[in-house]
Design a protein around this motif. Structure first.
Motif, PDB file in Angstrom:
ATOM      1  N   ARG A  71     112.153 -38.879  87.283  1.00 26.50           N
ATOM      2  CA  ARG A  71     111.928 -39.004  85.850  1.00 26.50           C
ATOM      3  C   ARG A  71     112.909 -38.131  85.072  1.00 26.50           C
ATOM      4  N   VAL A  72     113.357 -38.645  83.950  1.00 27.02           N
ATOM      5  CA  VAL A  72     114.326 -37.912  83.133  1.00 27.02           C
ATOM      6  C   VAL A  72     113.826 -37.877  81.697  1.00 27.02           C
ATOM      7  N   PHE A  73     114.032 -36.738  81.044  1.00 28.27           N
ATOM      8  CA  PHE A  73     113.622 -36.542  79.657  1.00 28.27           C
ATOM      9  C   PHE A  73     114.837 -36.101  78.855  1.00 28.27           C
ATOM     10  N   ARG A  74     114.943 -36.608  77.621  1.00 26.79           N
ATOM     11  CA  ARG A  74     116.109 -36.325  76.782  1.00 26.79           C
ATOM     12  C   ARG A  74     115.687 -35.569  75.528  1.00 26.79           C
ATOM     13  N   GLY A  75     116.474 -34.536  75.204  1.00 25.50           N
ATOM     14  CA  GLY A  75     116.180 -33.743  74.021  1.00 25.50           C
ATOM     15  C   GLY A  75     117.428 -33.093  73.474  1.00 25.50           C
ATOM     16  N   SER A  76     117.241 -32.009  72.744  1.00 29.29           N
ATOM     17  CA  SER A  76     118.328 -31.308  72.069  1.00 29.29           C
ATOM     18  C   SER A  76     119.378 -30.807  73.055  1.00 29.29           C
ATOM     19  N   GLU A  77     120.638 -30.900  72.639  1.00 29.20           N
ATOM     20  CA  GLU A  77     121.729 -30.429  73.494  1.00 29.20           C
ATOM     21  C   GLU A  77     121.771 -28.903  73.550  1.00 29.20           C
ATOM     22  N   GLU A  78     121.566 -28.236  72.431  1.00 31.55           N
ATOM     23  CA  GLU A  78     121.674 -26.778  72.367  1.00 31.55           C
ATOM     24  C   GLU A  78     120.328 -26.080  72.567  1.00 31.55           C
ATOM     25  N   ASP A  79     119.251 -26.685  72.086  1.00 31.20           N
ATOM     26  CA  ASP A  79     117.925 -26.072  72.172  1.00 31.20           C
ATOM     27  C   ASP A  79     117.267 -26.490  73.486  1.00 31.20           C
ATOM     28  N   VAL A  80     117.653 -25.807  74.561  1.00 29.98           N
ATOM     29  CA  VAL A  80     117.161 -26.172  75.885  1.00 29.98           C
ATOM     30  C   VAL A  80     115.681 -25.831  76.019  1.00 29.98           C
ATOM     31  N   LEU A  81     115.240 -24.795  75.321  1.00 33.55           N
ATOM     32  CA  LEU A  81     113.826 -24.443  75.330  1.00 33.55           C
ATOM     33  C   LEU A  81     112.968 -25.625  74.894  1.00 33.55           C
ATOM     34  N   SER A  82     113.396 -26.318  73.854  1.00 31.38           N
ATOM     35  CA  SER A  82     112.627 -27.472  73.378  1.00 31.38           C
ATOM     36  C   SER A  82     112.607 -28.585  74.415  1.00 31.38           C
ATOM     37  N   ARG A  83     113.681 -28.700  75.201  1.00 36.78           N
ATOM     38  CA  ARG A  83     113.712 -29.696  76.268  1.00 36.78           C
ATOM     39  C   ARG A  83     112.650 -29.397  77.329  1.00 36.78           C
ATOM     40  N   PHE A  84     112.520 -28.120  77.675  1.00 44.04           N
ATOM     41  CA  PHE A  84     111.527 -27.727  78.673  1.00 44.04           C
ATOM     42  C   PHE A  84     110.111 -27.983  78.165  1.00 44.04           C
ATOM     43  N   LEU A  85     109.878 -27.730  76.895  1.00 41.04           N
ATOM     44  CA  LEU A  85     108.557 -27.977  76.343  1.00 41.04           C
ATOM     45  C   LEU A  85     108.265 -29.468  76.248  1.00 41.04           C
ATOM     46  N   LEU A  86     109.297 -30.265  76.035  1.00 42.95           N
ATOM     47  CA  LEU A  86     109.133 -31.716  76.058  1.00 42.95           C
ATOM     48  C   LEU A  86     108.696 -32.172  77.443  1.00 42.95           C
ATOM     49  N   VAL A  87     109.344 -31.621  78.471  1.00 42.83           N
ATOM     50  CA  VAL A  87     108.958 -31.936  79.845  1.00 42.83           C
ATOM     51  C   VAL A  87     107.512 -31.528  80.093  1.00 42.83           C
ATOM     52  N   ALA A  88     107.156 -30.323  79.672  1.00 47.56           N
ATOM     53  CA  ALA A  88     105.796 -29.829  79.902  1.00 47.56           C
ATOM     54  C   ALA A  88     104.762 -30.735  79.246  1.00 47.56           C
ATOM     55  N   GLU A  89     105.072 -31.182  78.037  1.00 50.57           N
ATOM     56  CA  GLU A  89     104.147 -32.048  77.311  1.00 50.57           C
ATOM     57  C   GLU A  89     103.914 -33.358  78.050  1.00 50.57           C
ATOM     58  N   HIS A  90     104.980 -33.965  78.558  1.00 50.38           N
ATOM     59  CA  HIS A  90     104.869 -35.289  79.161  1.00 50.38           C
ATOM     60  C   HIS A  90     104.441 -35.257  80.627  1.00 50.38           C
ATOM     61  N   THR A  91     104.598 -34.121  81.285  1.00 52.16           N
ATOM     62  CA  THR A  91     104.198 -34.020  82.696  1.00 52.16           C
ATOM     63  C   THR A  91     102.911 -33.230  82.876  1.00 52.16           C
ATOM     64  N   LEU A  92     102.396 -32.659  81.784  1.00 52.94           N
ATOM     65  CA  LEU A  92     101.187 -31.817  81.827  1.00 52.94           C
ATOM     66  C   LEU A  92     101.382 -30.599  82.723  1.00 52.94           C
ATOM     67  N   ALA A  93     102.591 -30.056  82.700  1.00 54.46           N
ATOM     68  CA  ALA A  93     102.914 -28.920  83.564  1.00 54.46           C
ATOM     69  C   ALA A  93     102.382 -27.611  82.980  1.00 54.46           C
ATOM     70  N   LYS A  94     101.625 -26.893  83.784  1.00 52.32           N
ATOM     71  CA  LYS A  94     101.195 -25.541  83.428  1.00 52.32           C
ATOM     72  C   LYS A  94     102.294 -24.533  83.779  1.00 52.32           C
ATOM     73  N   THR A  95     103.011 -24.829  84.867  1.00 48.79           N
ATOM     74  CA  THR A  95     104.054 -23.945  85.369  1.00 48.79           C
ATOM     75  C   THR A  95     105.341 -24.737  85.539  1.00 48.79           C
ATOM     76  N   LEU A  96     106.469 -24.129  85.142  1.00 50.61           N
ATOM     77  CA  LEU A  96     107.773 -24.786  85.239  1.00 50.61           C
ATOM     78  C   LEU A  96     108.722 -23.945  86.086  1.00 50.61           C
ATOM     79  N   ILE A  97     109.581 -24.615  86.820  1.00 50.08           N
ATOM     80  CA  ILE A  97     110.664 -23.944  87.548  1.00 50.08           C
ATOM     81  C   ILE A  97     111.967 -24.343  86.884  1.00 50.08           C
ATOM     82  N   ARG A  98     112.747 -23.360  86.485  1.00 50.54           N
ATOM     83  CA  ARG A  98     114.018 -23.628  85.821  1.00 50.54           C
ATOM     84  C   ARG A  98     115.139 -23.680  86.856  1.00 50.54           C
ATOM     85  N   ILE A  99     115.852 -24.817  86.887  1.00 50.26           N
ATOM     86  CA  ILE A  99     116.945 -25.026  87.826  1.00 50.26           C
ATOM     87  C   ILE A  99     118.158 -25.502  87.035  1.00 50.26           C
TER      88      ILE A  99
END
Length: 242
Positions: A71-99
């Motif tokens: 699965r792939v999610f698309r968001g802001s180019e510069e605001d990577v934090l918002s991209r991670f929160l977008l992922v969390a919202e759509h995957t229901l993730a409580k915990t994230l691993i940044r890679i």
């Protein structure tokens, strides 16, 4: 439901080596495709996803993710934090691993251990202890709730939003942080397998080929063994500099 999701942040834009993540590591397998296949199954992780940008140049990243069944999610180019929160919202993730996508040799075992200790310690942010792994093989585990705090905090800067966890690392006393110790044989902070330049790309290709020639797995222990037993890194760097 408690879910843990590993997020590869990936975009083709790069100041020094544009499109590097789509360059081949071996045969016709790109750095990003190899990383996806290598990290598809991590103990303690429910899903691996890619977070890329809405820039049309990153349509290629979307196509790669779809071809790999990720699965792939698309968001802001510069605001990577918002991209991670977008992922969390759509995957229901409580915990994230940044890679990050510029380090193809991320080790599933390293990530799994960080996740396990993160849970056991009830931590909000977990990473390997300083100097305990080569650069490009480390992992960061963070609670979604912490990223939401950063998202709403007035003091969060554009730099914090671009680098996601830098605010936590600058203010470790504000969060429940944990560091993971690894065996002394893996204490190789001078060893860097991330890709930022053409020389870096040449290096990871030779490292992969050297491991394959020896029929060794591509993991942290064997990459460090390659460094220690054959001094291949020194000779490669010498060749590249000549």
């Amino acid at each position: 439901m408690t879910r843990t999701v590993a997020v590869i942040q990936a975009r083709t834009g790069s100041n020094r080596l544009p499109g590097k993540i789509l360059e081949t590591l071996h045969d016709d397998v790109s750095l990003l495709a190899y990383q996806c296949r290598h990290l598809r199954a991590i103990e303690g992780v429910d899903e691996l996803v890619i977070a890329t940008t809405t820039n049309p140049d990153d349509d290629a990243v979307v196509a790669l993710a779809e071809s790999e069944g990720i699965r792939v999610f698309r968001g802001s180019e510069e605001d990577v934090l918002s991209r991670f929160l977008l992922v969390a919202e759509h995957t229901l993730a409580k915990t994230l691993i940044r890679i990050t996508s510029d380090s193809p040799f991320r080790d599933p075992a390293v990530i799994a251990r960080c996740v396990a200790e993160h849970r056991a310690q009830g931590a909000e942010y977990t990473r390997p202890s300083a100097g305990h792994l080569p650069k490009g093989l480390r992992a960061e585990v963070v609670e979604t709730a912490v990223l939401r705090q950063l998202d709403s905090a007035a003091e969060t800067t554009p730099r914090d939003r671009e680098h996601v966890t830098v605010f936590i690392r600058d203010h470790l006393d504000r969060f429940r942080c944990h560091t993971v110790d690894f065996p002394e044989a893996l204490h190789r902070p001078e060893f860097d397998v991330s890709v930022d330049t053409q020389d870096d790309l040449a290096l990871v290709r030779v490292l992969y080929a050297s491991l394959a020639e020896r029929d060794w797995p591509v993991d942290t222990a064997h990459l460090c063994r390659l460094l220690d037993e054959t001094h291949v890194l020194k000779s490669i760097l010498t060749d590249l500099a000549s």
